[in-house]
Design an enzyme around this catalytic site. Sequence first.
Site, mmCIF file in Angstrom:
data_model
loop_
_atom_site.group_PDB
_atom_site.id
_atom_site.type_symbol
_atom_site.label_atom_id
_atom_site.label_comp_id
_atom_site.label_asym_id
_atom_site.label_seq_id
_atom_site.Cartn_x
_atom_site.Cartn_y
_atom_site.Cartn_z
ATOM 1 N N CYS A 269 -68.104 13.669 70.894
ATOM 2 C CA CYS A 269 -67.021 12.717 71.422
ATOM 3 C C CYS A 269 -66.281 11.947 70.087
ATOM 4 O O CYS A 269 -66.724 10.746 69.986
ATOM 5 C CB CYS A 269 -67.575 11.599 72.635
ATOM 6 S SG CYS A 269 -68.312 12.438 73.785
ATOM 7 N N ALA A 270 -65.630 12.744 69.493
ATOM 8 C CA ALA A 270 -65.593 12.487 67.820
ATOM 9 C C ALA A 270 -64.087 11.384 67.770
ATOM 10 O O ALA A 270 -64.544 10.563 66.717
ATOM 11 C CB ALA A 270 -64.929 13.664 67.240
ATOM 12 N N GLY A 273 -62.845 9.405 64.665
ATOM 13 C CA GLY A 273 -63.317 10.150 63.654
ATOM 14 C C GLY A 273 -64.059 9.642 62.613
ATOM 15 O O GLY A 273 -64.293 9.992 61.638
ATOM 16 N N GLY A 274 -64.260 8.177 62.811
ATOM 17 C CA GLY A 274 -65.218 7.224 61.745
ATOM 18 C C GLY A 274 -66.287 8.024 61.675
ATOM 19 O O GLY A 274 -66.848 7.993 60.452
ATOM 20 N N LYS A 275 -67.165 8.176 62.653
ATOM 21 C CA LYS A 275 -68.416 8.671 62.420
ATOM 22 C C LYS A 275 -68.419 10.025 62.030
ATOM 23 O O LYS A 275 -69.332 10.431 61.501
ATOM 24 C CB LYS A 275 -69.188 8.577 63.959
ATOM 25 C CG LYS A 275 -69.402 7.274 64.330
ATOM 26 C CD LYS A 275 -70.214 7.026 65.546
ATOM 27 C CE LYS A 275 -70.419 5.728 66.087
ATOM 28 N NZ LYS A 275 -68.982 5.104 66.476
ATOM 29 N N ASP A 291 -62.864 16.238 71.069
ATOM 30 C CA ASP A 291 -62.332 15.336 71.932
ATOM 31 C C ASP A 291 -61.330 15.967 72.953
ATOM 32 O O ASP A 291 -60.931 16.875 72.751
ATOM 33 C CB ASP A 291 -61.657 14.191 70.818
ATOM 34 C CG ASP A 291 -61.462 12.849 71.640
ATOM 35 O OD1 ASP A 291 -62.267 12.167 71.577
ATOM 36 O OD2 ASP A 291 -60.359 12.670 72.355
ATOM 37 N N ASP A 317 -63.435 19.044 76.360
ATOM 38 C CA ASP A 317 -64.525 18.191 77.096
ATOM 39 C C ASP A 317 -65.745 18.944 76.862
ATOM 40 O O ASP A 317 -66.104 20.253 77.119
ATOM 41 C CB ASP A 317 -64.202 18.329 78.532
ATOM 42 C CG ASP A 317 -65.277 17.290 79.594
ATOM 43 O OD1 ASP A 317 -66.575 16.970 78.937
ATOM 44 O OD2 ASP A 317 -64.806 16.643 80.328
ATOM 45 N N ASP A 336 -71.699 10.185 70.955
ATOM 46 C CA ASP A 336 -71.154 8.795 70.976
ATOM 47 C C ASP A 336 -70.201 8.952 72.229
ATOM 48 O O ASP A 336 -69.281 8.954 72.284
ATOM 49 C CB ASP A 336 -70.399 8.751 69.932
ATOM 50 C CG ASP A 336 -69.939 7.101 69.572
ATOM 51 O OD1 ASP A 336 -70.308 6.343 70.253
ATOM 52 O OD2 ASP A 336 -68.965 7.020 68.722
ATOM 53 N N CYS A 389 -71.433 1.958 72.577
ATOM 54 C CA CYS A 389 -70.826 0.736 72.007
ATOM 55 C C CYS A 389 -71.044 -0.383 73.312
ATOM 56 O O CYS A 389 -70.109 -1.066 73.335
ATOM 57 C CB CYS A 389 -69.522 0.652 71.561
ATOM 58 S SG CYS A 389 -68.353 1.327 72.400
#
Length: 441
Positions: A269-270, A273-275, A291, A317, A336, A389
């Site tokens: 679940c990108a 794109g930070g991770k 994504d 998905d 994530d 989160c």
Amino acid sequence: MHTRPRSHPGTAAPVLPEDSLAYALLTTAQLVADVVAGGTLTESLAKLWIARPATPPGVRGAILDLAYGTLRDFGRQDFILDKLLQKPLQEPVQSLLRVALHRLDTRPDTAHTTVDQAVSAAATVLGGNFKGVANGVLRNALRQAVDLNKAADADMVSEFRHPAWWIRRIRTQYPDNWRSILAAGNTHPPMALRINPLRATRDETLESFAEAELPVCVLPNGALLLERPVPVARIPGFVEGCVSVQDAGAQYAALHLDLADGQRVLDACAAPGGKTAHILESADVMLTALDTDPARARRVSENLDRLGLKANVKTADCRDLNRWWNGRPFDRILADVPCSASGVVRRNPDIKWLRRSDDIARFAAQQKEILEALWQVLAPGGKMLYVTCSVFAEENREQIAGFAARHPDCRRLSIADQPDCQYLPCAEHDGFFYSLLEKTP
């Protein structure tokens, strides 16, 4: 920003000067009214900037400050308005009063200007019928401030500025520190940066920040915490891809994933794109990033391009394996997953008021589906890092406990000598949950 409205030829209502406080108050009120109607602040802001692309940076900043601040304080404003009004007013006047009350609370030194400009803003909507009401309500709020604040502090929702169900949930799950969690949700978020070691060293980065007179401190996980947030245009090395903006709590993902060169890695679940980028900065791996939304997938690619990184970015998905998986298992998976975002609510204050108690169960059901699907594509001996989160147990420890109980081949690995890791929101980082799972052969 203290200007009287001017009449515009051919219209009955006056037009507010763009550089006036009245303009900022009314524009913010319209954004808050959108949230009250069920929209998100992010979507409303996007539409606003598309409709008004020439909005000066100073005006844009004032609107953002008012919108985020008003939504962080939302529960308190409605409590006070309930005391001052017989019934709620029509939108956007009701939200105009919310915004004005927020500014009266945070800028008491400009109380006269705030009331004057709020009344000017009220004169431009709904035929100006509520101009006198707005004036009376705000002046009564000032005259009765001591008694109103005392009553507001005795009301749970007003004091903690969160919905009642949210407060009860946090208080039950965190009996020792529920107050600090709720308080953190009402603060301005910190600004942290991630160094791209492929383009800059820590010493070089720290030197460039010192030259730019931007104080930073280095956190235990290597994140740089700015003393105060600044526009990205002021961040040395940002355009060159030497650093990225990423919350310090989010920067634990790549560290906890136990990466090594040559691994096949999936970021399920990108977006944004930070991770994804942090993984590629940390090890020379073959990475697939998924994504569900094409626009968000493009944002992943754009972020990677700025940093000079490459990944196989797909729109799909992650639960629909037939659509994207080629049958080759992954050594590492970052899950994530979508969640309530209760750990990052200070960055998205509308979430507090848009979420409903039964939403948590729906998120948990979706997370369960994702875990079940991704477990199928993880290689024996491989590891999956489950991330949210959120600070709600139903999405975190309870979710993982249920998954491990259903899968005899799942071994929960410790993180920092703990079965899992729940980072609570604080001055340094947002709230995140991490659990590392190994698929036994």
